[in-house]
Design an enzyme around this catalytic site. Sequence first.
Site, mmCIF file in Angstrom:
data_model
loop_
_atom_site.group_PDB
_atom_site.id
_atom_site.type_symbol
_atom_site.label_atom_id
_atom_site.label_comp_id
_atom_site.label_asym_id
_atom_site.label_seq_id
_atom_site.Cartn_x
_atom_site.Cartn_y
_atom_site.Cartn_z
ATOM 1 N N HIS A 127 48.316 104.286 46.883
ATOM 2 C CA HIS A 127 48.630 104.985 45.629
ATOM 3 C C HIS A 127 49.046 103.919 44.613
ATOM 4 C CE1 HIS A 127 51.109 107.551 42.958
ATOM 5 N NE2 HIS A 127 50.505 108.600 43.495
ATOM 6 N N ASP A 204 54.990 103.437 52.969
ATOM 7 C CA ASP A 204 55.067 104.498 51.973
ATOM 8 C C ASP A 204 54.816 105.816 52.712
ATOM 9 O OD1 ASP A 204 54.738 106.351 50.016
ATOM 10 O OD2 ASP A 204 53.156 105.302 48.933
ATOM 11 N N GLN A 207 53.260 110.823 51.833
ATOM 12 C CA GLN A 207 52.369 111.905 52.281
ATOM 13 C C GLN A 207 52.481 112.141 53.790
ATOM 14 O OE1 GLN A 207 50.725 113.922 50.346
ATOM 15 N NE2 GLN A 207 50.988 112.825 48.421
ATOM 16 N N LYS A 230 58.055 116.136 47.694
ATOM 17 C CA LYS A 230 56.889 116.321 48.576
ATOM 18 C C LYS A 230 57.290 117.088 49.846
ATOM 19 C CE LYS A 230 54.233 113.066 46.403
ATOM 20 N NZ LYS A 230 53.157 113.394 45.487
ATOM 21 N N CYS A 368 45.741 109.094 41.335
ATOM 22 C CA CYS A 368 46.465 107.798 41.312
ATOM 23 C C CYS A 368 45.933 106.877 42.407
ATOM 24 C CB CYS A 368 47.976 107.976 41.476
ATOM 25 S SG CYS A 368 48.745 108.807 40.111
HETATM 26 N N1 PLP Z 1 52.771 107.192 47.331
HETATM 27 C C1 PLP Z 1 51.942 108.186 47.651
HETATM 28 C C2 PLP Z 1 51.019 108.032 48.833
HETATM 29 C C3 PLP Z 1 51.931 109.367 46.906
HETATM 30 O O1 PLP Z 1 51.093 110.346 47.232
HETATM 31 C C4 PLP Z 1 52.810 109.469 45.803
HETATM 32 C C5 PLP Z 1 52.782 110.673 44.957
HETATM 33 O O2 PLP Z 1 51.801 111.390 44.893
HETATM 34 C C6 PLP Z 1 53.664 108.404 45.525
HETATM 35 C C7 PLP Z 1 53.618 107.285 46.298
HETATM 36 C C8 PLP Z 1 54.615 108.464 44.371
HETATM 37 O O3 PLP Z 1 55.537 109.495 44.537
HETATM 38 P P1 PLP Z 1 56.489 109.909 43.337
HETATM 39 O O4 PLP Z 1 55.632 110.116 42.148
HETATM 40 O O5 PLP Z 1 57.153 111.147 43.822
HETATM 41 O O6 PLP Z 1 57.461 108.791 43.158
#
Ligand code: PLP
Length: 410
Positions: A127, A204, A207, A230, A368
């Site tokens: 992401h 990370d 998900q 999430k 993203c």
């Molecule tokens: N990493 C992953 C794999 C994500 O799917 C997301 C959000 O969709 C993020 C990071 C970023 O999360 P946030 O926008 O809640 O900080």
Amino acid sequence: MNTAGSPDFLQIRSDFPILNQQVHGKALIYFDNAATTQKPQQVIQGITDFYTHYNSNIHRGVHRLSQESTRLYEEARQKVQAFIHARSEKEIVFTAGATASINAVATSFGDSFLSQGDEILLSQMEHHANIVPWQIVANRKGCSIKVIPMNDAGELLLEQLDSLLTEKTKIVAVSQVSNSLGTINPVKEIIEKAHQQGIPVLIDGSQAIQHQEINVTELDCDFYVFSGHKIYAPTGIGVLYGKERWLEKLPPYQGGGDMIDHVSFEKTTYNQLPFKFEAGTMNFVGAHALGLALDYVSAIGMKSIMEREANLLQYATSQLQQIEGTRIIGTASQKASVLSFVMDQIHQYDIGMVLDKMGVALRTGTHCNEPVMNYFGIDGTVRASFAFYNTEDEINIFIRGIEKVKLMFG
Ligand code: PLP
């Protein structure tokens, strides 16, 4: 529980008031769970209760309300610790979300441990939140970014890991589950390989946290990040897990109240862990609500959630595969409940708009994940992402919608 001893997910669904509404005159079908999940009444009520009975700034008051709010905040930290099986509460830092957590590590780790010529290893399917913070620090420090490639199924090519991990690699940062492909990455293997060369790993978990049991101690990752929203909690709260010995070594990345021990104009000493990384008034109500959300999913059971969502994914995948002209993007053997696809000659936005009129909330675009889209040579996908409160009936309506799109545009 139903008679078979598994949770009654239809009953559970009624905990989510937002799902009980109509959109464009049709029952809402919410398939945008990878973007954010809906909140159960237990969490919504918990937020109202906090503001009704306990609201007061934490850590700073001798008065009763402040002690109560501090207790609830610190209880939430214990709940997170238990949920992800961290060794100590000191390893749980509250942040604004996964993005904030990654930026905190990139900045703080980067300042102390990166220098000219070093390498940061990411993966092709990260992401943007797990790319851009590293690029910022890499530019500042004169480092370069290396990438673990993937195949057409959206699986990382781990056989290349050995050659990608060099004496220049100073940190590895990879997602446990891809938000656009659904791939569940073999992060334990990646961590083991990196550790063989003494390289720390950030996972990370944005998900993954809502779909499977997480044990950071067993994974042995050095950092683990996720966002509350999430996992059925509100926005604006997230977690940075860091091994105690790492958090001890890293400098604070934001200064302000609460993260200090003593301040004078000549010198400031910092608070102990985890407070060293919690500057200013924290989102204590959000932390409490996150604790309630973790109680909520724990009561259902992460194993049951995993099974339920695997069934939904399997059903939706098999139905979609029968529609000629659709192509699933992300066909890894291990997947979480994310179904991304494209349709021949039909733009994702058209698909999204038609489905919206049928009450189906899907996400369209790059999610993203521009490097993933570039890999597949597409400008985006339609993404249906399922949570345990979704049903096969909803999937049937979604599939009818896709057939309708095909008739209209195909
Ligand atoms: N990493 C992953 C794999 C994500 O799917 C997301 C959000 O969709 C993020 C990071 C970023 O999360 P946030 O926008 O809640 O900080």
